[in-house]
Design a protein around this motif. Structure first.
Motif, PDB file in Angstrom:
ATOM      1  N   SER A 266       0.846  -1.196   0.000  1.00 29.81           N
ATOM      2  CA  SER A 266       0.000   0.000   0.000  1.00 29.81           C
ATOM      3  C   SER A 266       0.880   1.244   0.000  1.00 29.81           C
ATOM      4  CB  SER A 266      -0.916   0.025   1.230  1.00 29.81           C
ATOM      5  OG  SER A 266      -0.159   0.253   2.420  1.00 29.81           O
ATOM      6  N   THR A 267       0.294   2.351  -0.430  1.00 31.88           N
ATOM      7  CA  THR A 267       1.028   3.611  -0.346  1.00 31.88           C
ATOM      8  C   THR A 267       1.163   4.048   1.106  1.00 31.88           C
ATOM      9  OG1 THR A 267       0.340   4.308  -2.558  1.00 31.88           O
ATOM     10  CG2 THR A 267       1.020   6.039  -1.041  1.00 31.88           C
ATOM     11  N   CYS A 268       0.165   3.717   1.939  1.00 33.64           N
ATOM     12  CA  CYS A 268       0.260   4.067   3.360  1.00 33.64           C
ATOM     13  C   CYS A 268       1.467   3.408   4.026  1.00 33.64           C
ATOM     14  CB  CYS A 268      -1.026   3.676   4.082  1.00 33.64           C
ATOM     15  SG  CYS A 268      -2.328   4.933   3.952  1.00 33.64           S
ATOM     16  N   THR A 269       1.875   2.240   3.538  1.00 35.92           N
ATOM     17  CA  THR A 269       3.093   1.606   4.053  1.00 35.92           C
ATOM     18  C   THR A 269       4.296   2.502   3.790  1.00 35.92           C
ATOM     19  OG1 THR A 269       2.143  -0.582   3.615  1.00 35.92           O
ATOM     20  CG2 THR A 269       4.530  -0.470   3.939  1.00 35.92           C
ATOM     21  N   LEU A 270       4.376   3.053   2.585  1.00 33.61           N
ATOM     22  CA  LEU A 270       5.479   3.952   2.236  1.00 33.61           C
ATOM     23  C   LEU A 270       5.391   5.257   3.025  1.00 33.61           C
ATOM     24  CD1 LEU A 270       5.469   3.462  -1.653  1.00 33.61           C
ATOM     25  CD2 LEU A 270       6.728   2.163   0.087  1.00 33.61           C
ATOM     26  N   ILE A 271       4.172   5.748   3.218  1.00 30.15           N
ATOM     27  CA  ILE A 271       4.000   6.981   3.994  1.00 30.15           C
ATOM     28  C   ILE A 271       4.491   6.768   5.424  1.00 30.15           C
ATOM     29  CG2 ILE A 271       2.295   8.564   4.959  1.00 30.15           C
ATOM     30  CD1 ILE A 271       2.858   9.024   2.000  1.00 30.15           C
ATOM     31  N   HIS A 272       4.215   5.600   5.992  1.00 29.66           N
ATOM     32  CA  HIS A 272       4.707   5.304   7.342  1.00 29.66           C
ATOM     33  C   HIS A 272       6.216   5.410   7.396  1.00 29.66           C
ATOM     34  CE1 HIS A 272       6.300   2.602  10.491  1.00 29.66           C
ATOM     35  NE2 HIS A 272       5.293   3.050  11.210  1.00 29.66           N
ATOM     36  N   GLN A 273       6.889   4.874   6.389  1.00 30.84           N
ATOM     37  CA  GLN A 273       8.349   4.920   6.372  1.00 30.84           C
ATOM     38  C   GLN A 273       8.863   6.342   6.177  1.00 30.84           C
ATOM     39  OE1 GLN A 273       8.305   1.975   7.758  1.00 30.84           O
ATOM     40  NE2 GLN A 273      10.256   1.491   6.778  1.00 30.84           N
ATOM     41  N   VAL A 274       8.188   7.115   5.353  1.00 27.88           N
ATOM     42  CA  VAL A 274       8.585   8.501   5.133  1.00 27.88           C
ATOM     43  C   VAL A 274       8.394   9.316   6.409  1.00 27.88           C
ATOM     44  CG1 VAL A 274       7.997  10.637   3.900  1.00 27.88           C
ATOM     45  CG2 VAL A 274       8.156   8.484   2.651  1.00 27.88           C
ATOM     46  N   VAL A 275       7.232   9.182   7.030  1.00 29.87           N
ATOM     47  CA  VAL A 275       6.954   9.946   8.243  1.00 29.87           C
ATOM     48  C   VAL A 275       7.910   9.538   9.362  1.00 29.87           C
ATOM     49  CG1 VAL A 275       5.230  10.396  10.042  1.00 29.87           C
ATOM     50  CG2 VAL A 275       4.544  10.352   7.634  1.00 29.87           C
ATOM     51  N   SER A 276       8.226   8.248   9.454  1.00 27.51           N
ATOM     52  CA  SER A 276       9.164   7.783  10.479  1.00 27.51           C
ATOM     53  C   SER A 276      10.517   8.461  10.332  1.00 27.51           C
ATOM     54  CB  SER A 276       9.320   6.261  10.393  1.00 27.51           C
ATOM     55  OG  SER A 276       8.102   5.606  10.679  1.00 27.51           O
ATOM     56  N   GLU A 277      10.959   8.662   9.094  1.00 37.57           N
ATOM     57  CA  GLU A 277      12.240   9.335   8.866  1.00 37.57           C
ATOM     58  C   GLU A 277      12.136  10.831   9.145  1.00 37.57           C
ATOM     59  OE1 GLU A 277      15.294   8.151   8.167  1.00 37.57           O
ATOM     60  OE2 GLU A 277      14.405   6.187   8.556  1.00 37.57           O
TER      61      GLU A 277
END
Length: 452
Positions: A266-277
């Motif tokens: 999902s794109t939300c998976t990528l958003i989680h990684q971006v926000v975490s950084e």
């Protein structure tokens, strides 16, 4: 010469020389030597003896000197042992094949350790959530942005809208001026997402752009502005555009720069990684007592509302963890988000399989259009504007109808046609099991997943 006799003699020479080196030659330089083969010339006057060296401290050049020194002794004992009337001259040749073999074995083991010999499915099963690393250029661009519009694709699903809302809140926490955009007539499953009521409607976007233009546009769950429908012309006025998407690159236009990661569920998976950084900030803790660069960002905490929007995208794009894009890291992300306090049952109830009454009446009419082809392996259905007028429904109410079609036993391919204008139809394609409908969609400027 008789090839059988030659072969028998080479084996005998190899065996005798190996025994002599092991038992009677005391020179330490040959202690590392292993004989690998013997090759006789046509008249058996010369025997080429191939050797390799093994062990810590082994030196091929020194071992060769030791063998040359022992050659007279070895030749003499060889002739007596085998009863030769004429003993062949021994010529020792260093055989690099063992060294090359060891190097190749080492390389193969290294590649094996990196998973290079795994199938794509095996690699995907081994993929961890933190293996999905946002590219540095994307993080830099987001940190440099000051006025940001976050835009999902037209007719957004929970993954697109959840991604936009979560990223928008994170950028706001960094002190950015952020607008998250939406579209009229949103699906009922989106209206309860945190922050949905604060969206900038696409109808108001042109005027808002003129009044306060963004310096950066971030597309989520799509990688081309033509997928933003009525917003395309407005967004084209912004020079800096980024994309975060898990769909494969396809279509007639090049993707926007950013992060397109098809391995993600999902794109939300990528958003989680971006926000975490982004949440780590860029300020050196040791510099907090002194001067801080105004361009630096302070760390911030990921909130439960961010996590709720991310979970909405995750659970919907995996079909409640039923679709074949579900991977082990999908459950790892679900665990992390749940641990933050997300009410997973509530999010599923609000966004999965939720319909308005008009949507159910519309569904009845769409189900009546089912047509089977290719002995039931292909199922086609359609929704018309007349159906919308008769029921009071909208095209957003049709979200999820295609999943009913794919659940029909024996169906492999589904084609869902939606009338969206005069002589204008939108086609959604699905495949269950093996197949790739994305290639078909790409021919007509569309895109998506292999299966959708």
């Amino acid at each position: 010469m008789d090839p059988y006799r030659t072969n028998k003699m080479t084996h005998a020479i190899l065996e005798v020389l190996s025994d002599l080196l092991q038992q009677q030659v005391k020179d330490p330089r040959v202690g590392f030597v292993t004989l690998g083969g013997v090759k006789l010339n046509r008249d058996h006057s010369v025997a080429e003896v191939y050797f390799s060296v093994m062990g810590e401290g082994a030196d091929p050049a020194q071992s060769l000197e030791g063998l040359k020194k022992a050659r007279g002794f070895l030749q003499s004992r060889l002739g007596k042992t085998l009863g030769m009337r004429s003993t062949p001259e021994l010529r020792f040749i260093y055989d690099e094949s063992l060294t090359r073999s060891e190097a190749l074995d080492g390389l193969l083991n290294e590649l094996k350790g990196k998973g290079e010999f795994l199938t794509e499915e095996q690699k995907r099963r081994r993929l961890c959530l933190d293996d999905l690393t946002p590219p540095a250029h994307l993080l830099t661009a987001l940190r440099l942005a000051r006025v940001v519009w976050v835009v999902p694709h037209h007719n957004p699903d929970p993954d697109a809208m959840g991604s936009a809302l979560a990223l928008g809140e994170a950028l706001s926490a960094m002190g950015r001026e952020v607008r998250v955009l939406g579209y009229p007539d949103a699906p009922v499953g989106l209206v309860d997402l945190p922050g949905f009521g604060d969206l900038l409607n696409s109808d108001d976007a042109p005027a808002a752009f003129t009044a306060a233009p963004p310096d950066t546009v971030v597309l989520v769950d799509c990688h081309r502005i033509d997928r933003t429908g009525p917003l395309e012309e407005t967004l084209a006025r912004c020079e800096t555009r980024l994309a975060i998407d898990h769909h494969l690159v396809s279509g007639r236009r090049a993707p926007e720069p950013g992060w397109i990661e098809a391995r993600s569920c999902s794109t939300c998976t990528l958003i989680h990684q971006v926000v975490s950084e982004l949440a780590k900030g860029t300020i050196d803790p040791e510099a907090l007592e002194g001067e801080v660069d105004p361009e630096d960002d302070a760390p911030f905490e990921m909130t439960v509302t961010m996590a709720t929007n991310m979970y909405a995208g995750l659970v919907n794009d995996t079909g409640g963890f039923r679709f074949d894009n579900t991977a082990p890291f999908s459950f790892e992300l679900a665990r992390r988000l749940s641990a933050m306090g997300v009410d997973t049952a509530l999010v599923a109830a609000q966004t999965l399989h939720r319909y308005r009454r008009a949507g159910i009446e519309l569904m009845q009419r769409v189900l009546a259009t089912f047509q089977w082809y290719d002995q039931g392996r292909i199922l086609a259905l359609h929704a018309t504007r007349q159906m919308l007028a008769e029921t009071g429904g909208s095209m957003t109410d049709t979200e999820g109808f295609v999943n009913i079609a794919t659940a029909v036993d024996g169906v492999r391919f589904v084609i869902f046609l939606k009338e969206i204008g005069d002589d204008t139809w939108r086609a959604s394609l699905r495949v269950r099991g093996e197949g790739d409908v994305q290639q078909v969609a790409a021919r007509y400027g569309g895109g998506g997943h292999r299966a959708a």
